[in-house]
Design a protein around this motif. Sequence first.
Motif, PDB file in Angstrom:
ATOM      1  N   GLY A   1       6.535   1.018   5.474  1.00 27.39           N
ATOM      2  CA  GLY A   1       5.244   0.671   6.026  1.00 27.39           C
ATOM      3  C   GLY A   1       4.919   1.468   7.270  1.00 27.39           C
ATOM      4  O   GLY A   1       5.763   2.203   7.795  1.00 27.39           O
ATOM      5  N   GLY A   2       3.693   1.316   7.744  1.00 21.24           N
ATOM      6  CA  GLY A   2       3.266   2.021   8.941  1.00 21.24           C
ATOM      7  C   GLY A   2       1.788   1.860   9.164  1.00 21.24           C
ATOM      8  O   GLY A   2       1.130   1.033   8.512  1.00 21.24           O
ATOM      9  N   SER A   3       1.269   2.659  10.100  1.00 17.31           N
ATOM     10  CA  SER A   3      -0.151   2.634  10.428  1.00 17.31           C
ATOM     11  C   SER A   3      -0.782   3.956  10.028  1.00 17.31           C
ATOM     12  O   SER A   3      -0.284   5.015  10.415  1.00 17.31           O
ATOM     13  CB  SER A   3      -0.329   2.408  11.935  1.00 17.31           C
ATOM     14  N   VAL A   4      -1.853   3.878   9.265  1.00 19.91           N
ATOM     15  CA  VAL A   4      -2.562   5.079   8.820  1.00 19.91           C
ATOM     16  C   VAL A   4      -4.057   4.849   8.933  1.00 19.91           C
ATOM     17  O   VAL A   4      -4.523   3.709   9.026  1.00 19.91           O
ATOM     18  CB  VAL A   4      -2.206   5.455   7.361  1.00 19.91           C
ATOM     19  N   GLN A   5      -4.783   5.945   8.886  1.00 20.19           N
ATOM     20  CA  GLN A   5      -6.236   5.843   8.841  1.00 20.19           C
ATOM     21  C   GLN A   5      -6.698   5.681   7.399  1.00 20.19           C
ATOM     22  O   GLN A   5      -5.981   6.023   6.451  1.00 20.19           O
ATOM     23  CB  GLN A   5      -6.867   7.082   9.468  1.00 20.19           C
ATOM     24  N   ALA A   6      -7.897   5.162   7.255  1.00 15.39           N
ATOM     25  CA  ALA A   6      -8.471   4.998   5.923  1.00 15.39           C
ATOM     26  C   ALA A   6      -8.438   6.333   5.180  1.00 15.39           C
ATOM     27  O   ALA A   6      -8.733   7.381   5.753  1.00 15.39           O
ATOM     28  CB  ALA A   6      -9.900   4.474   6.029  1.00 15.39           C
ATOM     29  N   GLY A   7      -8.056   6.249   3.905  1.00 17.87           N
ATOM     30  CA  GLY A   7      -7.915   7.449   3.105  1.00 17.87           C
ATOM     31  C   GLY A   7      -6.514   8.007   3.074  1.00 17.87           C
ATOM     32  O   GLY A   7      -6.205   8.892   2.264  1.00 17.87           O
ATOM     33  N   GLY A   8      -5.662   7.491   3.942  1.00  9.91           N
ATOM     34  CA  GLY A   8      -4.298   7.973   4.023  1.00  9.91           C
ATOM     35  C   GLY A   8      -3.397   7.383   2.956  1.00  9.91           C
ATOM     36  O   GLY A   8      -3.837   6.608   2.097  1.00  9.91           O
ATOM     37  N   SER A   9      -2.112   7.742   3.036  1.00  3.37           N
ATOM     38  CA  SER A   9      -1.133   7.329   2.042  1.00  3.37           C
ATOM     39  C   SER A   9       0.159   6.886   2.710  1.00  3.37           C
ATOM     40  O   SER A   9       0.493   7.348   3.804  1.00  3.37           O
ATOM     41  CB  SER A   9      -0.809   8.494   1.091  1.00  3.37           C
TER      42      SER A   9
END
Length: 126
Positions: A8-16
């Motif tokens: 898991g982690g933190s990503v921006q919209a559109g990321g993977s």
Amino acid sequence: VQLQASGGGSVQAGGSLKLSCTAPGHIFSRVAIGWFRQAPGRERELVAAVARMVNNKYYSDSVKGRFTISRDNAKNTVYLQTNSLKPEDTAVYYCAADRKILSADISTTIDDYDYWGQGTQVTVSS
């Protein structure tokens, strides 16, 4: 029996993100594996699952076409590749194992899953 979820982690919209779930070797080949998620204030829901012995998979409508589940029997690991992530995908993701299932079947009932991992947080920002 404890499953280990990670990735898991933190990503921006559109990321993977690619989530991993490892189960003990002595049970891995005998269980179907599901990935669930739970957002704050919401019930835990099944998003993807893979059967024991055959290439039978399930996806919820909310993730179909964006998430891909796969299992590597040599590594006792099931992966959840999450693409095109949306803010509404933000949740704690859990993997779980169903040991009572026939080899080609998948259960979508949360109570059928016997063993659970500790959860991994996925946060998607807009």
